[in-house]
Write an enzyme that holds these catalytic residues in place. Sequence first.
Site, PDB file in Angstrom:
ATOM      1  N   MET A   7     -13.523 -54.180  -7.455  1.00 60.03           N
ATOM      2  CA  MET A   7     -12.726 -54.835  -8.193  1.00 60.03           C
ATOM      3  C   MET A   7     -11.523 -54.060  -9.118  1.00 60.03           C
ATOM      4  O   MET A   7     -12.309 -53.675  -9.302  1.00 60.03           O
ATOM      5  CB  MET A   7     -13.486 -55.885  -9.538  1.00 60.03           C
ATOM      6  CG  MET A   7     -14.722 -57.097  -9.364  1.00 60.03           C
ATOM      7  SD  MET A   7     -15.669 -57.715 -10.572  1.00 60.03           S
ATOM      8  CE  MET A   7     -13.896 -58.438 -11.514  1.00 60.03           C
ATOM      9  N   GLY A   9      -9.390 -54.600 -11.269  1.00 60.07           N
ATOM     10  CA  GLY A   9      -8.734 -54.786 -12.641  1.00 60.07           C
ATOM     11  C   GLY A   9      -7.573 -55.639 -12.578  1.00 60.07           C
ATOM     12  O   GLY A   9      -7.129 -56.579 -13.471  1.00 60.07           O
ATOM     13  N   SER A  13      -8.227 -59.394  -6.879  1.00 57.44           N
ATOM     14  CA  SER A  13      -9.699 -59.198  -7.216  1.00 57.44           C
ATOM     15  C   SER A  13     -10.837 -60.367  -7.817  1.00 57.44           C
ATOM     16  O   SER A  13     -11.683 -60.285  -7.586  1.00 57.44           O
ATOM     17  CB  SER A  13      -9.956 -57.486  -6.850  1.00 57.44           C
ATOM     18  OG  SER A  13     -10.098 -56.808  -8.498  1.00 57.44           O
ATOM     19  N   LEU A  32     -13.376 -49.008  -8.708  1.00 61.92           N
ATOM     20  CA  LEU A  32     -13.802 -47.284  -7.905  1.00 61.92           C
ATOM     21  C   LEU A  32     -12.536 -46.887  -9.025  1.00 61.92           C
ATOM     22  O   LEU A  32     -11.256 -47.355  -9.624  1.00 61.92           O
ATOM     23  CB  LEU A  32     -13.019 -47.288  -6.183  1.00 61.92           C
ATOM     24  CG  LEU A  32     -13.835 -48.135  -5.971  1.00 61.92           C
ATOM     25  CD1 LEU A  32     -12.971 -48.393  -3.905  1.00 61.92           C
ATOM     26  CD2 LEU A  32     -15.401 -47.921  -5.576  1.00 61.92           C
ATOM     27  N   CYS A 101      -6.437 -45.283   2.561  1.00 60.75           N
ATOM     28  CA  CYS A 101      -7.309 -45.791   1.693  1.00 60.75           C
ATOM     29  C   CYS A 101      -7.882 -46.650   1.765  1.00 60.75           C
ATOM     30  O   CYS A 101      -9.028 -46.701   2.049  1.00 60.75           O
ATOM     31  CB  CYS A 101      -6.556 -45.980  -0.185  1.00 60.75           C
ATOM     32  SG  CYS A 101      -7.590 -46.657  -1.614  1.00 60.75           S
ATOM     33  N   GLY A 125      -9.922 -58.626  -2.833  1.00 57.64           N
ATOM     34  CA  GLY A 125      -8.455 -59.886  -3.144  1.00 57.64           C
ATOM     35  C   GLY A 125      -7.458 -59.440  -1.703  1.00 57.64           C
ATOM     36  O   GLY A 125      -6.230 -60.226  -2.030  1.00 57.64           O
ATOM     37  N   CYS A 198      -0.507 -45.120  -5.953  1.00 54.89           N
ATOM     38  CA  CYS A 198      -0.769 -45.373  -7.385  1.00 54.89           C
ATOM     39  C   CYS A 198      -0.972 -43.754  -7.840  1.00 54.89           C
ATOM     40  O   CYS A 198      -1.183 -43.950  -9.285  1.00 54.89           O
ATOM     41  CB  CYS A 198      -3.040 -46.101  -7.071  1.00 54.89           C
ATOM     42  SG  CYS A 198      -3.619 -44.766  -6.061  1.00 54.89           S
TER      43      CYS A 198
END
Length: 365
Positions: A7, A9, A13, A32, A101, A125, A198
Amino acid sequence: MRILAAMSGGVDSAVAAARAVEAGHDVVGVHLALSRAGGTLRTGSRGCCTIEDAMDARRAADLLGIPFYVWDFSERFREDVIADFVSEYQAGRTPNPCMRCNEKIKFAALLERALELGFDAVCTGHYATLVHAPEGLELHRASDEAKDQSYVLGVLTAEQLAHTYFPLGTTPSKAVVRAEAAARGLTVAQKPDSHDICFIPDGDTRGWLAEKVGTQTGDIVDRSGAVVGSHEGAHAFTVGQRRGLSLGMPAPDGKPRFVLEVRPVTNTVVVGPKDALATAEIAGVRRSWAGRAPASDAFRCHVQIRAHAEPVPAHAVIGSDGVVVRPDVPFEGVAPGQTAVLYEGTRVIGQFTIDRTVSAAPLPV
């Protein structure tokens, strides 16, 4: 099944976890933590894995009534994604950190721990579908082509695919997901999608790299080797780039010039006309197959070289020097370090990291 729902956020997801619960699975949510900067805040749609994202994920898990944990994967992320990103740029290549990733964190480190703890699969997701064909499990594009994420999942192996769950793959559009989130009472229903890298939330990749590896003045040359400008670090450039060249000498024809090659050993950037970006062949040694391997060492396929690029029909050959792909129509602006994902229709065959390219435009006489 006992499912570990990753998840982030975000709305995707959260809805994926909700669908897993609704399908009757035993679901546990996990967020994570990929950065040790615990107070990191989110700026609109830039960045992800921030403290706000962790709180959004927890609220969604509470609403769904599932256990929720935060796992610290920051060290693994620093080594496998951030350090790789820096070293690839230093080597004159253009990496895709999202691919790395998925390969090293979400479907390697996370999945390994999930299996050790007795989970059957990891739920995300991502917009992609899994098909149980007579020949085995296959990874396919999502129903919504605009949101399809099969490209960034092309690094997954058959063993990893056997323990994944993509509840959103057949959803017709992102609008449907947002409407479902709102109907479920999820507060992330209208949360902006994250984009850019990110760990560089301000989007200034050049400045971020300069802080990591420093600056060093070098030459910008044309295809004949004539110096036409200077730069403060070859690592700041990538093939196909036009902006930020600051050339002191215009092209003879007055047309804009683009980065054609980055030579880190000599700290040199090569520029030229747009038509010189045409690529007749790409090749790479590091490869993997998403399920069964190709039945033949030579086959027709479609090749995608960026997450949102159009797939191009091509001929692929697997040999001692890796995978060699010759497109029917030249690619444009291919950089070593990019990932080429091979498709058969909607099915992902596999992927390789591009090591070598052959230009379709001859050098000027």
